[in-house]
Structure formats: C-alpha cells, structure tokens
Write an enzyme that holds these catalytic residues in place. Structure first.
Site, PDB file in Angstrom:
ATOM      1  N   TYR A  20      89.138  55.882   5.839  1.00  0.00           N
ATOM      2  CA  TYR A  20      89.049  55.221   7.141  1.00  0.00           C
ATOM      3  C   TYR A  20      90.371  54.557   7.515  1.00  0.00           C
ATOM      4  CZ  TYR A  20      86.635  53.094  11.077  1.00  0.00           C
ATOM      5  OH  TYR A  20      86.235  52.748  12.360  1.00  0.00           O
ATOM      6  N   PRO A  72      84.484  61.604  17.064  1.00  0.00           N
ATOM      7  CA  PRO A  72      85.122  60.289  16.992  1.00  0.00           C
ATOM      8  C   PRO A  72      84.538  59.343  15.952  1.00  0.00           C
ATOM      9  CG  PRO A  72      83.701  60.443  18.928  1.00  0.00           C
ATOM     10  CD  PRO A  72      83.754  61.816  18.326  1.00  0.00           C
ATOM     11  N   HIS A  86      91.629  44.537  11.528  1.00  0.00           N
ATOM     12  CA  HIS A  86      90.310  44.488  10.896  1.00  0.00           C
ATOM     13  C   HIS A  86      90.456  44.881   9.435  1.00  0.00           C
ATOM     14  CE1 HIS A  86      87.520  44.812  14.661  1.00  0.00           C
ATOM     15  NE2 HIS A  86      88.519  43.976  14.847  1.00  0.00           N
ATOM     16  N   LYS A 145      89.708  59.405  13.955  1.00  0.00           N
ATOM     17  CA  LYS A 145      90.872  60.112  13.442  1.00  0.00           C
ATOM     18  C   LYS A 145      91.723  60.816  14.501  1.00  0.00           C
ATOM     19  CE  LYS A 145      90.336  58.911   9.316  1.00  0.00           C
ATOM     20  NZ  LYS A 145      90.883  57.575   9.334  1.00  0.00           N
ATOM     21  N   TYR A 154      78.708  50.192  12.517  1.00  0.00           N
ATOM     22  CA  TYR A 154      78.177  51.553  12.592  1.00  0.00           C
ATOM     23  C   TYR A 154      76.702  51.475  12.223  1.00  0.00           C
ATOM     24  CZ  TYR A 154      82.877  53.633  12.813  1.00  0.00           C
ATOM     25  OH  TYR A 154      84.139  54.015  13.191  1.00  0.00           O
TER      26      TYR A 154
END
Length: 392
Positions: A381, A289, A72, A293, A197
């Site tokens: 990220y 979560p 991604h 990580k 998200y």
C-alpha cells in the site's frame, strides 16, 4: 517545430516527465487536447505512495504538498462490526502515504513547467502520431507539425497514443469487474483521521478525504449505475448503513459538491513501447482504484523513462530504452495483483455463495491478525521501493 521528446497528454505522467527531463537538460513539448482549466479541476486519485512523495520533492515540486497534504500512517479495515488498523508506522517504519489530490499535483506541475518556460499546449485537436519506427513526428491542429526524437504517450486510456501502434503488436490483458464505484466529494470534515475500507454485505464503502474540510467517499454500485439515480439523501443513507457498523462511530454529512460513477477494470498492454513511442501511465495500464495505485504507477513509469532518455541523449545508449517496457511491467504486474487482491478482499460479488463469503471473511481475519499478512498489505500500500534509486 522540433524538440527532443514529444509528450502527448498533460496529466501527471506527461507533466512530470516534461519537468524532470527539463532538469536533465532535455527539451520537450506537451500536447493536451483538454483545456488547462479542465485538467486542473478533474478529480482523480488522492493517495500518494512514499516513493511518489519522494519523487515530487526531488523534482522540486513538493512544497505545497508538504504544506497541505495529509500524511497517513495507517488505514482501517472495517468488517463484522469492528475496525482493524493496519499500522504502517509499525509494519513498515519510515514509509507512509500522503493524501493529496491528483488535480493538486497537476496544478503544481503546470506552475513549475510554465515558470521554467516549458511548452505546454492545451486545447490541441487532431493529434496524430507518424513514423514511429524511424523519425517520429506529431501533427495537430490545422496542419502543425512537431518533429522529435522520441514520443511519450501519456494521454490515458482513451488517448491516441496506444491506438497509433499497428494492430497485432500489442497484447492486451484485461478484466472487467461486476460493479462500479459511485464517488462523491462533500464539504464536510472527515469523520476519521485515516482511510476506512469497509466490507459490508450491502457492498463496499470507502471513507477518504481531500483536506481538513473536504471528504471523499465511494460506494460499490452496479456497473450500469447512473449517478442521477443517487440523490444526496440516498447516498448518505447508504454510507451510514455501510460505515456506521462500529460502536461509537458517527458519519458526518454535508453538501455534496461532486458525484460520478467509475467503472472497475484491470488493463495492461505489453509491450509498453513500439519503435520510438513509449507509453506511460493509463495509456498502458489501468488498475481498480481499491489499491490506490494508478497515479503512483504513472510516476514509476516516468522514473524509468527519465533514466532511459537521459542515457540516450547523454551518450547515445539505447539499452535502457530497449528495456523500458520490461522494467516497468515488473512493477505494473505487482500493482495489478495487489489491486485485484484488495478488490476481491473487500467487495461483495453477487455470484458468491455462503461458502465464498465465509472464505472472504476468513481471509480478512487472517490479514488483520497475522503480522506477516498485515505487513504484506502495508508494504504494497505504501509502495515498494523503486528499482532505479538514483536522483532525478
């Protein structure tokens, strides 16, 4: 029995450590209280940072990940009736994430260790750690004993390794969040090509995936929520309400094959070592979560510990072992901050008033409109570069 490194726990941290130590000619024995079937089936994280992907490839266990994993190059932040893409390919060129389930990483590592003659013992009971300040050893089963030079505690938050440290040695830093995640796996083609998200007044939601035919979803729920109180239709109704806020987006639904509630907490112990015991992964730190990580921090710990153990067994140097905790904690606290930041950015808090909600939306607007702010999210990220950049 005797080995150089006794490893407690056959999760990603313990298995990867055993494998990379083997590549360095260092012997280990892995003790796991659960069955092999259990550790290969338990569904956990599924987002691998660029550094984690590189590490698995370097270790020779990335072939299936490269075939089946889903690269991604961005994520979507969805709020206020619109979606905003954080484009990793533009903001941090050359770095991305790969969606590949933790259980698949575990399967690959177990297969590699067994193919190389590695010693992994499942269904091990009564594990106890001894003489951590001098010559450590582990007892287990019906009086069996494993002597070793060092012990790596990779047995998670509820394992025996951390509680084996004498009281008063470790300092604990912890935060409990006033909500949990209801997570589901569904046999349905993902409704989007990248993770979504979603910040919603009803609560946070996450659209993820595990394969081209299996989707992963999360819903923010009260901390005492019971998965049994969430029948399938209620879950789909709530996911639609939180995700179908952008014109033209329709959530695909299908059979739910797994569901469970995950509490949200931040947790760190310092130091991550005592005597000849070295903690790695969830045994030393937990992150909510939201920032993806947990598994990636475990891999980072293993990289640091591998270099330290290699120096120790190669020429007797203890400098890297002595500095193990400090080296790991720099990255741990960066990940703690990022995970806390993502969590507070996207979840609803009952105690928030109108002012607090406006601040949250203003922050989201800034992240999605400022190149500098979006780059901060993107580089954290996909994962910051490792301090130790040498080959495994």
């Amino acid at each position: 029995m005797r080995t150089q490194v006794g490893i407690i726990g056959a999760g990603p941290a313990g298995l990867l450590l055993s494998h990379v130590l083997h590549l360095r000619g260092i012997s280990s024995v892995v003790l796991e209280r659960r069955s092999r079937d259990h550790v290969e089936r338990r569904v956990r994280a599924g987002v691998l940072e660029q550094g984690t992907v590189d590490t698995l490839i370097e270790a020779g266990v990335g072939a299936r990940m490269l075939r089946e994993g889903l690269p991604h190059h961005g994520i979507e932040l969805r709020y206020g009736g619109a979606g905003h893409r954080i484009a990793f390919d533009e903001l941090v060129p050359g770095r991305s994430i790969t969606v590949y389930g933790q259980q698949e990483v575990v399967k690959d590592l177990i297969e590699a260790r067994l193919a190389a003659g590695g010693d992994i013992r499942f269904d091990v009971e009564n594990v106890a750690l001894h003489s951590l300040e001098s010559q450590p050893y582990v007892t287990f089963g019906d009086g069996e004993r494993l002597d070793c030079d060092v012990i790596a505690g990779c047995d998670g938050f509820h394992g025996v390794s951390r509680p084996s440290v004498p009281e008063g040695v470790l300092r604990t830093f912890e935060r409990e969040y006033p909500f949990a995640w209801l997570g589901i796996l569904a046999e349905v083609t993902p409704s989007a090509e990248e993770l979504i998200y979603a910040r919603n007044e009803r609560g946070f939601a996450l659209h993820s995936m595990r394969s081209p035919t299996v989707s992963r979803f999360y819903l923010q729920v009260p901390p005492d929520a019971d998965a049994d109180d969430w029948p399938d239709e209620r879950i789909w109704d709530e996911l639609r309400a939180r995700l179908e806020t952008v014109p033209g987006f329709t959530l695909a639904t299908g059979p739910i094959i797994e569901k469970g509630v995950t509490p949200m907490r931040s947790f760190v112990v310092e130091p991550m070592q005592y005597g000849r015991l070295y903690l790695a992964g969830d045994a030393a730190h937990i992150v909510p979560p939201t920032g993806a990580k947990g598994l990636n921090l475990a891999v980072a710990d293993v990289r640091v510990l591998t270099e330290a153990l290699d120096a120790y067994f190669r020429d007797g140097s203890t400098a890297l072992l002595d500095g193990y905790s400090a080296a790991c904690l720099r990255r741990v606290w960066r990940a703690q901050h990022f995970s806390w930041w993502m969590t507070t950015l996207l979840h609803t808090f009952e105690e928030d008033d109108d002012y607090g909600r406006r601040l949250q939306l203003s922050h989201l607007d800034y992240v999605t409109s400022s190149g500098a702010a979006a780059t901060t999210l993107a580089e954290n990220y996909v994962g910051l570069p490792f301090d130790l950049t040498g080959p495994l």
